[in-house]
Design a protein around this motif. Sequence first.
Motif, PDB file in Angstrom:
ATOM      1  N   LEU A 116       0.856  -1.183   0.000  1.00  0.00           N
ATOM      2  CA  LEU A 116       0.000   0.000   0.000  1.00  0.00           C
ATOM      3  C   LEU A 116       0.892   1.232   0.000  1.00  0.00           C
ATOM      4  CD1 LEU A 116      -2.698  -1.021   2.662  1.00  0.00           C
ATOM      5  CD2 LEU A 116      -2.671  -1.478   0.194  1.00  0.00           C
ATOM      6  N   THR A 117       0.498   2.230  -0.783  1.00  0.00           N
ATOM      7  CA  THR A 117       1.303   3.451  -0.883  1.00  0.00           C
ATOM      8  C   THR A 117       0.457   4.661  -0.494  1.00  0.00           C
ATOM      9  OG1 THR A 117       0.808   3.726  -3.248  1.00  0.00           O
ATOM     10  CG2 THR A 117       2.760   2.430  -2.672  1.00  0.00           C
TER      11      THR A 117
ATOM     12  N   PRO B 252      -6.967   7.629   7.888  1.00  0.00           N
ATOM     13  CA  PRO B 252      -6.523   6.451   8.641  1.00  0.00           C
ATOM     14  C   PRO B 252      -7.523   5.306   8.636  1.00  0.00           C
ATOM     15  CG  PRO B 252      -6.066   8.461   9.874  1.00  0.00           C
ATOM     16  CD  PRO B 252      -6.913   8.860   8.704  1.00  0.00           C
ATOM     17  N   ASP B 253      -8.823   5.626   8.706  1.00  0.00           N
ATOM     18  CA  ASP B 253      -9.805   4.548   8.715  1.00  0.00           C
ATOM     19  C   ASP B 253      -9.866   3.845   7.361  1.00  0.00           C
ATOM     20  OD1 ASP B 253     -10.869   6.854   7.557  1.00  0.00           O
ATOM     21  OD2 ASP B 253     -12.932   6.312   8.070  1.00  0.00           O
ATOM     22  N   ALA B 254      -9.704   4.588   6.255  1.00  0.00           N
ATOM     23  CA  ALA B 254      -9.684   3.971   4.925  1.00  0.00           C
ATOM     24  C   ALA B 254      -8.461   3.083   4.772  1.00  0.00           C
ATOM     25  CB  ALA B 254      -9.691   5.053   3.839  1.00  0.00           C
ATOM     26  N   LEU B 255      -7.319   3.565   5.248  1.00  0.00           N
ATOM     27  CA  LEU B 255      -6.090   2.766   5.186  1.00  0.00           C
ATOM     28  C   LEU B 255      -6.236   1.493   5.996  1.00  0.00           C
ATOM     29  CD1 LEU B 255      -3.135   2.428   4.375  1.00  0.00           C
ATOM     30  CD2 LEU B 255      -2.507   3.889   6.309  1.00  0.00           C
ATOM     31  N   ALA B 256      -6.841   1.592   7.165  1.00  0.00           N
ATOM     32  CA  ALA B 256      -7.036   0.412   8.010  1.00  0.00           C
ATOM     33  C   ALA B 256      -7.965  -0.590   7.345  1.00  0.00           C
ATOM     34  CB  ALA B 256      -7.589   0.839   9.369  1.00  0.00           C
ATOM     35  N   ARG B 257      -9.024  -0.118   6.712  1.00  0.00           N
ATOM     36  CA  ARG B 257      -9.982  -1.018   6.069  1.00  0.00           C
ATOM     37  C   ARG B 257      -9.368  -1.734   4.867  1.00  0.00           C
ATOM     38  NH1 ARG B 257     -15.700   1.262   4.742  1.00  0.00           N
ATOM     39  NH2 ARG B 257     -15.985  -0.967   4.333  1.00  0.00           N
ATOM     40  N   VAL B 258      -8.547  -1.022   4.101  1.00  0.00           N
ATOM     41  CA  VAL B 258      -7.888  -1.664   2.958  1.00  0.00           C
ATOM     42  C   VAL B 258      -6.904  -2.721   3.449  1.00  0.00           C
ATOM     43  CG1 VAL B 258      -6.367  -1.301   0.968  1.00  0.00           C
ATOM     44  CG2 VAL B 258      -8.221   0.315   1.430  1.00  0.00           C
ATOM     45  N   GLY B 259      -6.159  -2.399   4.494  1.00  0.00           N
ATOM     46  CA  GLY B 259      -5.246  -3.386   5.057  1.00  0.00           C
ATOM     47  C   GLY B 259      -5.972  -4.597   5.592  1.00  0.00           C
ATOM     48  N   GLU B 260      -7.099  -4.366   6.252  1.00  0.00           N
ATOM     49  CA  GLU B 260      -7.906  -5.470   6.781  1.00  0.00           C
ATOM     50  C   GLU B 260      -8.420  -6.352   5.644  1.00  0.00           C
ATOM     51  OE1 GLU B 260     -11.830  -6.060   9.690  1.00  0.00           O
ATOM     52  OE2 GLU B 260     -11.545  -4.194   8.584  1.00  0.00           O
ATOM     53  N   PHE B 261      -8.822  -5.720   4.561  1.00  0.00           N
ATOM     54  CA  PHE B 261      -9.337  -6.467   3.408  1.00  0.00           C
ATOM     55  C   PHE B 261      -8.285  -7.425   2.853  1.00  0.00           C
ATOM     56  CE2 PHE B 261      -9.414  -6.590  -1.286  1.00  0.00           C
ATOM     57  CZ  PHE B 261     -10.600  -7.275  -1.493  1.00  0.00           C
ATOM     58  N   TRP B 262      -7.074  -6.908   2.585  1.00  0.00           N
ATOM     59  CA  TRP B 262      -6.034  -7.758   2.007  1.00  0.00           C
ATOM     60  C   TRP B 262      -5.566  -8.826   2.992  1.00  0.00           C
ATOM     61  CZ3 TRP B 262      -5.758  -8.217  -2.876  1.00  0.00           C
ATOM     62  CH2 TRP B 262      -5.976  -7.137  -3.723  1.00  0.00           C
ATOM     63  N   THR B 263      -5.562  -8.493   4.270  1.00  0.00           N
ATOM     64  CA  THR B 263      -5.197  -9.493   5.272  1.00  0.00           C
ATOM     65  C   THR B 263      -6.200 -10.635   5.278  1.00  0.00           C
ATOM     66  OG1 THR B 263      -4.123  -7.814   6.652  1.00  0.00           O
ATOM     67  CG2 THR B 263      -4.770  -9.866   7.733  1.00  0.00           C
ATOM     68  N   TYR B 264      -7.473 -10.300   5.134  1.00  0.00           N
ATOM     69  CA  TYR B 264      -8.500 -11.344   5.064  1.00  0.00           C
ATOM     70  C   TYR B 264      -8.278 -12.251   3.858  1.00  0.00           C
ATOM     71  CZ  TYR B 264     -13.034 -13.660   4.903  1.00  0.00           C
ATOM     72  OH  TYR B 264     -14.022 -14.617   4.875  1.00  0.00           O
TER      73      TYR B 264
ATOM     74  N   GLY C  97      -5.560 -13.223   2.826  1.00  0.00           N
ATOM     75  CA  GLY C  97      -4.393 -14.061   3.069  1.00  0.00           C
ATOM     76  C   GLY C  97      -3.068 -13.398   2.781  1.00  0.00           C
ATOM     77  N   ALA C  98      -3.075 -12.106   2.438  1.00  0.00           N
ATOM     78  CA  ALA C  98      -1.852 -11.418   2.039  1.00  0.00           C
ATOM     79  C   ALA C  98      -1.141 -10.795   3.238  1.00  0.00           C
ATOM     80  CB  ALA C  98      -2.175 -10.334   1.016  1.00  0.00           C
ATOM     81  N   LYS C  99       0.153 -10.500   3.032  1.00  0.00           N
ATOM     82  CA  LYS C  99       0.952  -9.762   4.000  1.00  0.00           C
ATOM     83  C   LYS C  99       1.021  -8.316   3.526  1.00  0.00           C
ATOM     84  CE  LYS C  99       3.816 -13.842   4.926  1.00  0.00           C
ATOM     85  NZ  LYS C  99       5.200 -14.398   4.901  1.00  0.00           N
ATOM     86  N   VAL C 100       0.515  -7.423   4.331  1.00  0.00           N
ATOM     87  CA  VAL C 100       0.392  -6.024   3.921  1.00  0.00           C
ATOM     88  C   VAL C 100       1.597  -5.223   4.384  1.00  0.00           C
ATOM     89  CG1 VAL C 100      -1.021  -3.949   4.077  1.00  0.00           C
ATOM     90  CG2 VAL C 100      -2.122  -6.197   3.981  1.00  0.00           C
ATOM     91  N   GLU C 101       2.179  -4.463   3.464  1.00  0.00           N
ATOM     92  CA  GLU C 101       3.298  -3.574   3.763  1.00  0.00           C
ATOM     93  C   GLU C 101       3.008  -2.194   3.175  1.00  0.00           C
ATOM     94  OE1 GLU C 101       7.004  -5.199   2.503  1.00  0.00           O
ATOM     95  OE2 GLU C 101       6.725  -7.098   3.569  1.00  0.00           O
ATOM     96  N   ARG C 102       3.735  -1.205   3.657  1.00  0.00           N
ATOM     97  CA  ARG C 102       3.571   0.158   3.159  1.00  0.00           C
ATOM     98  C   ARG C 102       4.884   0.659   2.568  1.00  0.00           C
ATOM     99  NH1 ARG C 102       0.200   3.035   8.135  1.00  0.00           N
ATOM    100  NH2 ARG C 102      -1.315   1.334   8.426  1.00  0.00           N
TER     101      ARG C 102
END
Length: 290
Positions: A144-145, A152-164, A166-171
């Motif tokens: 994520l860039t 912050p809430d949009a960033l958190a939701r996108v990270g939560e989505f990709w984590t669900y 099965g991905a490893k989220v990085e910035r």
Amino acid sequence: MIRRFCIIGVGLIGGSAALRARGFCGEIIGVDADPANLDRAEALGVVDRGRVDPEQGVEGADFVLIATPVGTIEPLFRRLRPVWRPECVYTDAGSTKGSVVDAARRVFGKVPSNFIPGHPIAGAERSGVEAADASLFEGKRVILTPLPDSAPDALARVGEFWTYLGAKVERMEAERHDEVLAATSHLPHVLAFTLARMLGRKDEQAEIFRYAAGGFRDFTRIASSDPRMWLDICRANREPLLELLAEYEAALREVAGLIRNDDAGRLYACFSEARSAREKFLQLTENNHA
């Protein structure tokens, strides 16, 4: 939980995200310019409903994933601008990030705070909704860039989505992302396309391909990727890619000189260094998956 999930571009990436997101989304809407592709997506159970027009597809959605080639994103932003909703979260899966950020600035004046640029480092040489795979993102990295003013809430939701998924989220910063991906993905694809084209144009190509072994198959596998998508990527990430191509040209000239001069010692050292670099890569990959 996403109440209504809209995927714009129902191909390998979008279709795979939809399959894995089942259970995390109440309804999945697919948007695609190809009505036949939407019919297949519905028949395969990838999406619940299909729409050709993105304006209709995003209606009522609370999460939108743009999974179209990077060259289409600016025109898509222009179509979405009149129906862009502050309560919805938007993200993308484009292979370049600087071009996407620039496109958003041209269309909206600035990058909307509820748009989080992203890139799943996952894919296959196959394309289309038939290639969709629910396990595609398992253990893979998603970069994520976000920008300084990203919500912050949009960033958190996108990270939560990709984590669900099965991905490893990085910035990462968008510029750094494009530099890294130019070296690790974009350059290898250009090399594979170039070699496959070069050998394919030879008069004796039938004989060449008949005797090609695993090395040729492995090296050129990614040349089966979607040409349209890679055209867009090369254009969007032109400068970092051109710099790397210049470095590669110099490296090839060096090796050609060693072979021409029968410099066995330096040629062996060159191959040994390359092998060590490859082993370090494999070790790092194994450690990251452990």
